[in-house]
Design a protein around this motif. Structure first.
Motif, PDB file in Angstrom:
ATOM      1  N   LEU A  48       0.821  -1.207   0.000  1.00 32.91           N
ATOM      2  CA  LEU A  48       0.000   0.000   0.000  1.00 32.91           C
ATOM      3  C   LEU A  48       0.858   1.261   0.000  1.00 32.91           C
ATOM      4  O   LEU A  48       0.525   2.243  -0.662  1.00 32.91           O
ATOM      5  CB  LEU A  48      -0.916   0.001   1.220  1.00 32.91           C
ATOM      6  CG  LEU A  48      -2.082  -0.985   1.179  1.00 32.91           C
ATOM      7  CD1 LEU A  48      -2.840  -0.963   2.496  1.00 32.91           C
ATOM      8  CD2 LEU A  48      -3.020  -0.649   0.033  1.00 32.91           C
ATOM      9  N   THR A  49       1.957   1.254   0.756  1.00 29.35           N
ATOM     10  CA  THR A  49       2.843   2.413   0.777  1.00 29.35           C
ATOM     11  C   THR A  49       3.382   2.705  -0.618  1.00 29.35           C
ATOM     12  O   THR A  49       3.421   3.866  -1.059  1.00 29.35           O
ATOM     13  CB  THR A  49       4.012   2.175   1.755  1.00 29.35           C
ATOM     14  OG1 THR A  49       3.491   1.938   3.072  1.00 29.35           O
ATOM     15  CG2 THR A  49       4.941   3.382   1.794  1.00 29.35           C
ATOM     16  N   LEU A  90      -8.410   2.752   4.536  1.00 24.71           N
ATOM     17  CA  LEU A  90      -9.199   1.697   5.186  1.00 24.71           C
ATOM     18  C   LEU A  90      -9.577   0.603   4.199  1.00 24.71           C
ATOM     19  O   LEU A  90      -9.436  -0.592   4.494  1.00 24.71           O
ATOM     20  CB  LEU A  90     -10.449   2.301   5.825  1.00 24.71           C
ATOM     21  CG  LEU A  90     -11.311   1.322   6.634  1.00 24.71           C
ATOM     22  CD1 LEU A  90     -10.516   0.770   7.812  1.00 24.71           C
ATOM     23  CD2 LEU A  90     -12.579   2.021   7.132  1.00 24.71           C
ATOM     24  N   GLN A  91     -10.091   1.009   3.033  1.00 28.77           N
ATOM     25  CA  GLN A  91     -10.528  -0.005   2.071  1.00 28.77           C
ATOM     26  C   GLN A  91      -9.390  -0.937   1.665  1.00 28.77           C
ATOM     27  O   GLN A  91      -9.517  -2.170   1.745  1.00 28.77           O
ATOM     28  CB  GLN A  91     -11.086   0.649   0.793  1.00 28.77           C
ATOM     29  CG  GLN A  91     -11.500  -0.392  -0.241  1.00 28.77           C
ATOM     30  CD  GLN A  91     -11.766   0.170  -1.618  1.00 28.77           C
ATOM     31  OE1 GLN A  91     -12.188  -0.548  -2.523  1.00 28.77           O
ATOM     32  NE2 GLN A  91     -11.536   1.451  -1.810  1.00 28.77           N
ATOM     33  N   PHE A  92      -8.278  -0.365   1.246  1.00 33.92           N
ATOM     34  CA  PHE A  92      -7.231  -1.210   0.685  1.00 33.92           C
ATOM     35  C   PHE A  92      -6.389  -1.903   1.757  1.00 33.92           C
ATOM     36  O   PHE A  92      -5.788  -2.941   1.489  1.00 33.92           O
ATOM     37  CB  PHE A  92      -6.377  -0.402  -0.281  1.00 33.92           C
ATOM     38  CG  PHE A  92      -7.129  -0.033  -1.522  1.00 33.92           C
ATOM     39  CD1 PHE A  92      -7.466  -0.999  -2.456  1.00 33.92           C
ATOM     40  CD2 PHE A  92      -7.555   1.269  -1.739  1.00 33.92           C
ATOM     41  CE1 PHE A  92      -8.193  -0.686  -3.585  1.00 33.92           C
ATOM     42  CE2 PHE A  92      -8.276   1.608  -2.870  1.00 33.92           C
ATOM     43  CZ  PHE A  92      -8.601   0.625  -3.795  1.00 33.92           C
ATOM     44  N   SER A  93      -6.352  -1.365   2.970  1.00 30.52           N
ATOM     45  CA  SER A  93      -5.723  -2.099   4.067  1.00 30.52           C
ATOM     46  C   SER A  93      -6.476  -3.394   4.317  1.00 30.52           C
ATOM     47  O   SER A  93      -5.885  -4.471   4.471  1.00 30.52           O
ATOM     48  CB  SER A  93      -5.699  -1.246   5.345  1.00 30.52           C
ATOM     49  OG  SER A  93      -4.852  -0.133   5.201  1.00 30.52           O
ATOM     50  N   LEU A 203       0.711   8.316   4.431  1.00 29.40           N
ATOM     51  CA  LEU A 203       1.129   8.611   5.804  1.00 29.40           C
ATOM     52  C   LEU A 203       0.570   7.600   6.800  1.00 29.40           C
ATOM     53  O   LEU A 203       1.145   7.399   7.873  1.00 29.40           O
ATOM     54  CB  LEU A 203       0.686  10.028   6.186  1.00 29.40           C
ATOM     55  CG  LEU A 203       1.377  11.166   5.422  1.00 29.40           C
ATOM     56  CD1 LEU A 203       0.782  12.509   5.819  1.00 29.40           C
ATOM     57  CD2 LEU A 203       2.883  11.149   5.684  1.00 29.40           C
ATOM     58  N   VAL A 204      -0.541   6.981   6.456  1.00 20.23           N
ATOM     59  CA  VAL A 204      -1.095   5.922   7.311  1.00 20.23           C
ATOM     60  C   VAL A 204      -0.346   4.612   7.085  1.00 20.23           C
ATOM     61  O   VAL A 204       0.025   3.910   8.031  1.00 20.23           O
ATOM     62  CB  VAL A 204      -2.602   5.726   7.025  1.00 20.23           C
ATOM     63  CG1 VAL A 204      -3.131   4.490   7.763  1.00 20.23           C
ATOM     64  CG2 VAL A 204      -3.388   6.962   7.436  1.00 20.23           C
ATOM     65  N   ALA A 205      -0.110   4.259   5.818  1.00 18.43           N
ATOM     66  CA  ALA A 205       0.472   2.958   5.491  1.00 18.43           C
ATOM     67  C   ALA A 205       1.960   2.868   5.823  1.00 18.43           C
ATOM     68  O   ALA A 205       2.439   1.805   6.241  1.00 18.43           O
ATOM     69  CB  ALA A 205       0.262   2.657   4.008  1.00 18.43           C
ATOM     70  N   LEU A 206       2.705   3.957   5.647  1.00 21.01           N
ATOM     71  CA  LEU A 206       4.154   3.905   5.816  1.00 21.01           C
ATOM     72  C   LEU A 206       4.588   3.504   7.219  1.00 21.01           C
ATOM     73  O   LEU A 206       5.402   2.576   7.375  1.00 21.01           O
ATOM     74  CB  LEU A 206       4.778   5.242   5.413  1.00 21.01           C
ATOM     75  CG  LEU A 206       6.300   5.333   5.555  1.00 21.01           C
ATOM     76  CD1 LEU A 206       6.978   4.255   4.725  1.00 21.01           C
ATOM     77  CD2 LEU A 206       6.789   6.725   5.156  1.00 21.01           C
TER      78      LEU A 206
END
Length: 312
Positions: A48-49, A90-93, A203-206
């Motif tokens: 995702l990052t 949220l969706q792709f996580s 910034l959430v995924a990293l």
């Protein structure tokens, strides 16, 4: 004497109106298959990052080069942040976690394919949109199609309840994000708005990738291809088309396109990944395809009743 055959004006308009939805379905469906190709080579948050980061960088360059308008105030900026957290992060996580845990590309698409029902509920509450009884029956038929495909997989050893729960998280993200974007971000610029959303998701995924996965990635030709495809075709192209379609029509109407995505995804997965088809799966596809047709005809009939015109 040469005779040139041309589409009549109504026919040309009809063909043109189908082009964007069909392109959206193909692009969005490909994301499930390419994501499944990529997860053996990268942990979910790492993938995702890479997806979000590359997409954000490309959109930033385009926005700066074209001098695109930025959000006019902090409130507008905040709305874009919320959409980025829901539709992207949220969706792709949830989706990539489900794929990594063994949920197939087709199953993932089918779970997220129940979105029209929940979007219709939310659209009635948040946007004042109304659906008739026939439309609700059609949407319930779509849910039945999903259950036919997913139910026999539970407990089979290919994926556990936790994996399917992750796919449900993806469903929640796209449903809530679509409604929120329709209500609060209807006038956003695709370049700067898309950049803000992808930057927030990055910034959430990293930190999750670094903290939980150690940025675990193996660079192979497949991984390089998948990263580029997911960033350009899905994060930028398909997401932009979803916004354009939402701006042009009702949230519940656009969401009904998601009923067609599972069938297209499974055909792609069959061709690319070798995922098998069985009787229940095919029955699920028939049910979801029938649901799209039923919902569309019900909506056309409802519109015709209001306008005094016969549905085509």
């Amino acid at each position: 004497m040469t005779t040139t055959t041309r589409l009549s004006a109504p026919a040309a308009i009809h063909v043109g109106s189908l082009a964007l939805p069909l392109l959206f379905i193909a692009m969005w469906s490909s994301g499930y298959v390419v994501g499944k190709l990529a997860v053996p080579y990268a942990a979910p948050f790492t993938l995702l990052t890479l997806r979000f980061g590359l997409g954000a960088a490309l959109l930033l360059l385009v926005a700066l080069a074209s001098r695109a308008p930025w959000p006019k105030d902090l409130k507008a900026f905040g709305h874009l942040v919320v959409v980025g957290l829901l539709i992207q992060a949220l969706q792709f996580s949830g989706l990539y976690t489900a794929l990594k845990m063994g949920v197939s590309a087709g199953e993932s698409a089918l779970i997220v394919g129940t979105m029209p029902v929940f979007t219709a509920l939310g659209a009635a509450l948040m946007l004042g949109e109304r659906s008739g009884m026939k439309q609700w029956l059609g949407m319930l038929g779509g849910v039945l199609g999903v259950l036919l495909v997913v139910w026999h997989k539970l407990g089979s050893g290919t994926a556990g309840l936790g994996a399917y729960a992750a796919a449900v998280v993806a469903l929640a993200g796209i449903t809530l994000g679509t409604l929120y974007q329709k209500k609060y971000c209807a006038t956003m610029d695709l370049r700067t708005g898309g950049f803000v959303q992808l930057a927030v998701a990055t910034l959430v995924a990293l930190p999750l990738s670094l903290g939980l996965e150690g940025f675990d990635v193996r660079w192979t030709p497949t991984m390089i291809f998948a990263s580029g495809w997911l960033s350009i075709v899905n994060s930028i192209g398909a997401s932009s088309l979803l916004f354009v379609l939402m701006r042009k029509g009702e949230a519940s109407k656009v969401a009904s396109l998601f009923y067609l995505i599972p069938g297209v995804t499974v055909l792609m997965a069959f061709a690319v990944l070798g995922e098998t088809l069985n009787a229940l799966t095919l029955a699920g596809f028939v049910a979801t395809g029938g649901a799209v047709w039923f919902c569309t005809r019900a909506r056309q009939a409802r519109t015709a009743k209001k306008t005094g015109c016969s549905p085509v």
